[in-house]
Design an enzyme around this catalytic site. Structure first.
Site, PDB file in Angstrom:
ATOM      1  N   SER A   1       0.836  -1.198   0.000  1.00 57.87           N
ATOM      2  CA  SER A   1       0.000   0.000   0.000  1.00 57.87           C
ATOM      3  C   SER A   1       0.868   1.244   0.000  1.00 57.87           C
ATOM      4  O   SER A   1       1.987   1.240   0.515  1.00 57.87           O
ATOM      5  CB  SER A   1      -0.915   0.006   1.234  1.00 57.87           C
ATOM      6  OG  SER A   1      -1.602   1.236   1.338  1.00 57.87           O
ATOM      7  N   HIS A   2       0.319   2.324  -0.567  1.00 60.31           N
ATOM      8  CA  HIS A   2       1.009   3.605  -0.512  1.00 60.31           C
ATOM      9  C   HIS A   2       1.011   4.194   0.886  1.00 60.31           C
ATOM     10  O   HIS A   2       1.827   5.072   1.186  1.00 60.31           O
ATOM     11  CB  HIS A   2       0.346   4.600  -1.479  1.00 60.31           C
ATOM     12  CG  HIS A   2       0.667   4.358  -2.913  1.00 60.31           C
ATOM     13  ND1 HIS A   2       0.251   3.237  -3.604  1.00 60.31           N
ATOM     14  CD2 HIS A   2       1.389   5.096  -3.798  1.00 60.31           C
ATOM     15  CE1 HIS A   2       0.687   3.304  -4.849  1.00 60.31           C
ATOM     16  NE2 HIS A   2       1.383   4.420  -5.000  1.00 60.31           N
ATOM     17  N   SER A   3       0.109   3.739   1.734  1.00 63.29           N
ATOM     18  CA  SER A   3      -0.066   4.336   3.057  1.00 63.29           C
ATOM     19  C   SER A   3       0.197   3.321   4.161  1.00 63.29           C
ATOM     20  O   SER A   3      -0.487   2.289   4.242  1.00 63.29           O
ATOM     21  CB  SER A   3      -1.492   4.890   3.200  1.00 63.29           C
ATOM     22  OG  SER A   3      -1.770   5.229   4.543  1.00 63.29           O
TER      23      SER A   3
END
Length: 242
Positions: A8-10
């Protein structure tokens, strides 16, 4: 056991998914490769972190990788190029929705399914939401065959669901795990609807609410033991707190 990796980017988003997974009681290993080590710009993905997560999740049986946005897929593909060839060959990059797919995959992996079956469970995880929001037809109705005139006929156990919120993801996952050890053919029915009780996504399609009656049919091998476990789990509200 199949390992699961979330890309995930986060880091916050991935941690939230991990928190959800922790409620399922699955023995499957979940590793995260989320965000980048840059306090000023923490949103992003890192192929080396993905590679390390895959290595940590692998025990020799295979790894399923789920991703959020486009560049996460690029990082995962780059990670495959960095891995030893034998490990890369037992990694599957899955197009399933990140949250629903991860939950379904973790339950399936914990139930001992192989890589292809775990990936299929993850890919099918949106079906319950699609059916409910689109007001589509009810889950496929399958008429139960009459017990064959053999020495091992169908046995059944009927229970009424008392869980205030019905058979949501946590109790459903407990049911999948509870039925995993039994060598028997199993069918779970709500009225004229049928689902595979060893599949979290199929169980969700039944949309079981408080007061609904469920009937588990079993035959062969450990069928009687599976019914006993089902009856006991229902009596305990499938593990939900009072």
């Amino acid at each position: 056991m199949i390992g699961i990796v979330v890309v995930s980017h986060s880091a916050t988003l991935a941690a939230g998914i991990q928190e959800l997974v922790s409620q399922l009681g699955s023995a499957a290993r979940l590793e995260l490769a989320a965000g980048v080590d840059d306090p000023a710009h923490p949103i992003g993905t890192d192929a080396v972190a993905v590679m390390s997560a895959i290595e940590a999740a692998d025990d020799g049986e295979g790894v399923l990788v789920l991703m959020d946005l486009g560049s996460a897929l690029l990082s995962a593909e780059t990670a495959l190029d960095l891995l030893p060839e034998d490990l890369a060959e037992r990694v599957c990059l899955c197009p399933a929705p990140l949250v629903e797919g991860t939950l379904a995959a973790v339950v399936a992996a914990g139930a001992g399914m192989g890589l292809e079956a775990v990936a299929a469970e993850a890919r099918g995880a949106l079906a319950p939401k699609q059916a409910m929001l689109a007001h589509q037809a009810q889950p496929q109705v399958v008429e139960l065959a009459e017990p064959e005139p053999i020495a091992d006929p169908w046995q059944s156990c009927e229970v009424v669901v008392e869980n205030p919120h019905g058979l949501h993801v946590r109790p459903a996952a407990r049911l999948v795990a509870a039925l995993k050890p039994f060598n028997a053919e199993l069918r779970l029915c709500k009225g004229d609807q049928e689902a595979n009780p060893r599949s979290l996504s199929r169980l969700a399609l039944l949309d079981v609410k408080r007061g609904d009656t469920l009937t588990l049919y079993a035959r062969g091998g450990d069928g009687a033991l599976a019914l006993m476990a089902f009856r006991q789990l229902a009596a305990e509200r499938f593990g939900d707190a009072e």
